[in-house]
Design a protein around this motif. Structure first.
Motif, short mmCIF file in Angstrom:
data_model
loop_
_atom_site.label_atom_id
_atom_site.label_comp_id
_atom_site.label_asym_id
_atom_site.label_seq_id
_atom_site.Cartn_x
_atom_site.Cartn_y
_atom_site.Cartn_z
N SER A 1 0.81 -1.23 0.00
CA SER A 1 0.00 0.00 0.00
C SER A 1 0.83 1.27 0.00
O SER A 1 0.30 2.37 -0.07
CB SER A 1 -0.93 0.00 1.22
OG SER A 1 -0.18 -0.05 2.42
N LEU A 2 2.16 1.13 0.08
CA LEU A 2 3.02 2.30 0.05
C LEU A 2 3.03 2.92 -1.35
O LEU A 2 2.89 2.23 -2.36
CB LEU A 2 4.44 1.94 0.46
CG LEU A 2 4.65 1.48 1.90
CD1 LEU A 2 6.07 1.02 2.11
CD2 LEU A 2 4.30 2.59 2.89
N VAL A 3 3.23 4.23 -1.41
CA VAL A 3 3.22 4.96 -2.67
C VAL A 3 4.64 5.33 -3.06
O VAL A 3 5.42 5.82 -2.24
CB VAL A 3 2.35 6.23 -2.56
CG1 VAL A 3 2.41 7.04 -3.86
CG2 VAL A 3 0.91 5.87 -2.23
N ALA A 4 4.98 5.08 -4.32
CA ALA A 4 6.23 5.55 -4.92
C ALA A 4 5.91 5.81 -6.38
O ALA A 4 5.67 4.88 -7.15
CB ALA A 4 7.33 4.52 -4.77
N THR A 5 5.91 7.05 -6.79
CA THR A 5 5.49 7.38 -8.14
C THR A 5 6.12 8.69 -8.59
O THR A 5 6.58 9.50 -7.78
CB THR A 5 3.94 7.49 -8.20
OG1 THR A 5 3.53 7.71 -9.54
CG2 THR A 5 3.44 8.62 -7.33
N VAL A 6 6.14 8.88 -9.90
CA VAL A 6 6.55 10.15 -10.51
C VAL A 6 5.37 10.66 -11.31
O VAL A 6 5.17 10.28 -12.47
CB VAL A 6 7.78 9.97 -11.42
CG1 VAL A 6 8.20 11.33 -12.02
CG2 VAL A 6 8.94 9.38 -10.64
N PRO A 7 4.52 11.47 -10.70
CA PRO A 7 3.29 11.89 -11.38
C PRO A 7 3.57 12.85 -12.53
O PRO A 7 4.51 13.64 -12.50
CB PRO A 7 2.50 12.59 -10.27
CG PRO A 7 3.52 13.04 -9.30
CD PRO A 7 4.63 12.03 -9.34
N ALA A 8 2.70 12.76 -13.54
CA ALA A 8 2.82 13.63 -14.72
C ALA A 8 1.71 14.68 -14.65
O ALA A 8 0.55 14.37 -14.87
CB ALA A 8 2.70 12.81 -16.00
N GLY A 9 2.07 15.89 -14.30
CA GLY A 9 1.10 16.97 -14.30
C GLY A 9 0.52 17.26 -12.94
O GLY A 9 0.57 16.44 -12.02
N PRO A 10 -0.09 18.44 -12.79
CA PRO A 10 -0.64 18.87 -11.49
C PRO A 10 -1.73 17.96 -10.96
O PRO A 10 -1.80 17.68 -9.76
CB PRO A 10 -1.17 20.27 -11.79
CG PRO A 10 -0.41 20.73 -12.99
CD PRO A 10 -0.15 19.51 -13.81
N ARG A 11 -2.61 17.48 -11.84
CA ARG A 11 -3.70 16.63 -11.38
C ARG A 11 -3.16 15.32 -10.82
O ARG A 11 -3.59 14.88 -9.74
CB ARG A 11 -4.66 16.36 -12.53
CG ARG A 11 -5.83 15.47 -12.13
CD ARG A 11 -6.77 15.23 -13.29
NE ARG A 11 -7.83 14.30 -12.92
CZ ARG A 11 -8.76 13.87 -13.78
NH1 ARG A 11 -8.78 14.29 -15.03
NH2 ARG A 11 -9.67 13.02 -13.35
N ALA A 12 -2.22 14.71 -11.53
CA ALA A 12 -1.62 13.47 -11.05
C ALA A 12 -0.86 13.71 -9.75
O ALA A 12 -0.83 12.84 -8.86
CB ALA A 12 -0.70 12.89 -12.11
#
Length: 609
Positions: free
Chosen positions: A144-155
């Motif tokens: 359930s841990l989060v590790a991400t590189v979001p693309a854009g403000p909404r993400a």
């Protein structure tokens, strides 16, 4: 010291640099891929280095899992990749390749409500390049841990909400506990030992220190038992449980803080057995103070427990990478594990370390050492019969094809010495099929029976040992790839240890059985040490060490010969000298290996608790 190079334009309000520093990284910032490559070249070669996308959003523990675990030369999570010094050249090559490849601008759409991911980050391109070069990049399960590189403000907003929805510390605490534990440990120890592990982590204590504290507590418990008084027995039981709590805590601390080490692997691998067998000796000494000689029961309990472990080790190594590994028995076992209550019953039946130590502690406090050993022997015998029968059924009903690696592991576990190897060259191809374990069983039964059923000082045990040397050589004359060949190492252990017990008992002189206890303990340490080297993919004990201590068949022949030519008192002295000599040789080599740079950086999970 570790260095993290953060690449790209930071996200406003990001705590990434703070999180990396809290994990022990010296943080450097690069504006682009070219500057990252330049900074990487300036980082000292003896440092771990991590490349992290400046847009990374996630839990600090996700970064910890991906960037600080010492067991893996290369590791990655989305948006971050790391290399230990041994893998720095591979990382540099991957960075050069990724830098020469133009970054993409595409995004991957979210699935199940997860934020869209950018795919143009340098760290992810480097991780992909490492995969392309055949590098073994470890990617931890994040759950359930989060590790991400979001693309854009909404993400980015979605990613931050996902981070806020999951308690990082709660996940970290939960993951500190082994996923598969025994009933006693799961419901009576882990609910609070995980908090003790966190308390230790926050005060800078290491798993090795907790492991050592567990050993000292168990040795004090053994000393209390050795007093032979009711108060001493009660204190021993309480301290044994306290030692087990610390024993659980050290592994949980290692997982909580990701503090794995070569020394920790050695300590954790050996101290459990040292604690339990020292406690057996303490009980035997306490009983002797009260006029009851239970040394034979103590030695029998140690032999039975060691043979149980060798069954586990041999079966697991034989099937570690077997192909076509299917069995109706295994399918039935999996089905039973899908029903809640049967899982716990099946785990308790095998009398794992938690249940076993709890039973020993309670019986020590309220009964006598003799009753404690009787209960232990009966319980372990039933557990051994249950597990061995199930594994035999699995082996004969599965169509597995054993690999050369498995055969080598079983040969190393067999611990054959110069005599067996010399005879093997003479005997040629060896035995077919199920004849291998059958011959090993018959040879072992012969030498133990000859030693136990004749008066001390006779030559029949020597004749039985010569037969055993021959059958031992026959059993290992070909690669151990048969369906039941994994039984050969535990049968060898039972034969060697059983012979020592039988001859010491027949000597009927004060001190012979304690001397035999010491000899079996020293040899058992060598066998456990071999197991954990194999588990760490570090090979077996060196050939010179096996030759120096004679191999299992050589030691068996030597002990029977000593019993034939010496008086009972001299035999006791010879067992003592042999125990000290074997212990010194194997301990010196073991310490040299486990504290060297070549030892595997693991924290052994040990016996299912």
């Amino acid at each position: 010291m570790s260095t993290a190079i953060v690449t790209g334009q930071p996200v406003p309000g990001s705590s990434l640099e703070h999180d990396l520093r809290s994990l022990g990284f010296d943080v450097r910032v690069a504006a682009d891929a070219a500057e990252t490559q330049t900074l990487l070249a300036t980082v000292p070669a003896d440092r771990r280095v991590a490349l992290v996308d400046a847009r990374f959003v996630g839990h600090p523990h996700a970064l910890r899992l991906g960037l600080t675990d010492p067991r893996f030369p290369l590791a990655a999570v989305p948006g971050a990749v790391t290399a230990q010094p041994a893998a720095r050249q591979a990382l540099a090559r991957a960075v050069a390749r990724a830098t020469s490849t133009p970054a993409g601008t595409a995004t991957r759409g979210a699935e199940g409500g997860a934020p869209a991911l950018a795919v143009d980050g340098l760290a992810d391109r480097v991780a992909g390049a490492l995969d392309g070069d055949g590098g073994a990049v470890h990617r931890p399960e994040l759950g359930s841990l989060v590790a991400t590189v979001p693309a854009g403000p909404r993400a980015l907003d979605e990613a931050r909400r996902a981070v806020a929805a999951v308690d990082d510390e709660a996940v970290r605490l939960k993951s500190a506990v082994k996923s598969r534990d025994g009933f006693f440990t799961t419901f009576f120890i882990s609910p609070y030992s995980r908090y003790l592990a966190r308390w230790c982590a926050r005060r800078g204590l290491t798993p090795n220190q907790v492991t050592t504290a567990s050993l000292l507590t168990a040795l004090i418990a053994a000393g209390c038992a050795a007093t032979g008084t009711r108060g001493g027995f009660v204190a021993a039981g309480v301290l044994l449980i306290a030692s087990f709590v610390l024993d659980c805590t050290d592994g949980q601390l290692a997982r909580y803080a990701l503090k794995y080490s070569t020394l920790g692997a050695w300590l954790d691998a050996t101290f459990d057995r040292a604690k339990e067998y020292a406690y057996y000796a303490g009980l035997a000494l306490g009983a002797a103070r009260g006029g009851d000689d239970v040394w034979a029961l103590a030695l029998g309990a140690m032999i039975l427990q060691t043979c149980r472990h060798v069954v586990d080790f041999s079966f697991n190594e034989a099937n570690h990478d077997a192909t076509a590994n299917t069995s109706p028995t295994a399918a039935l076992s999996d089905k039973l594990d899908s029903v809640g209550w049967t899982v716990w019953v099946r785990r308790m039946i095998v009398l794992p370390i938690g249940e076993r130590w709890a039973m020993i502690a309670v019986l020590t406090a309220v009964t006598t050492p003799r009753i404690t050993f009787y209960a232990l022997l009966v319980g372990c015998a039933l557990a051994a019969a249950y597990t061995t029968a199930g594994r035999v059924l699995r082996s004969v009903t599965r169509g597995a094809r054993r690999t050369d690696r498995a055969a080598r592991a079983l040969a190393d576990l067999a611990d054959s010495g110069p005599l067996a190897h010399a005879l093997r060259r003479v005997l040629g191809r060896g035995l077919p099929g199920f004849a291998v374990p059958a011959v090993a069983l018959l040879g072992g039964a012969a030498v133990v029976a000859c030693s136990a059923l004749t008066d001390f000082g006779g030559v029949l045990p020597v004749a039985g040992a010569l037969v055993y040397v021959l059958t031992s050589a026959l059993a290992v004359a070909r690669p151990l790839k048969g369906a039941l060949d994994w039984l050969v190492p535990p049968l060898f252990r039972a034969a060697e240890y059983g012979t020592v017990l039988a001859l010491a008992g027949e000597a009927d002189v004060n001190g012979a059985l304690p001397a035999a206890f010491g000899l079996v303990a020293a040899v058992a340490y060598h066998h456990y040490d071999t197991v954990y080297r194999i588990r760490g993919d570090a090979g077996a004990s060196p050939a010179w060490l096996v030759r120096a201590i004679g191999g299992q068949e050589g030691r068996t022949l030597l002990v029977t010969a000593l019993a034939a030519v010496l008086t009972a008192a001299q035999f006791k002295a010879a067992l003592t000298v042999l125990a000290v000599a074997v212990a010194l040789v194997v301990l010196v080599e073991s310490v040299r290996f486990w504290v060297s740079a070549g030892a595997p950086a693991v924290h052994d999970e040990g016996e299912t608790a």
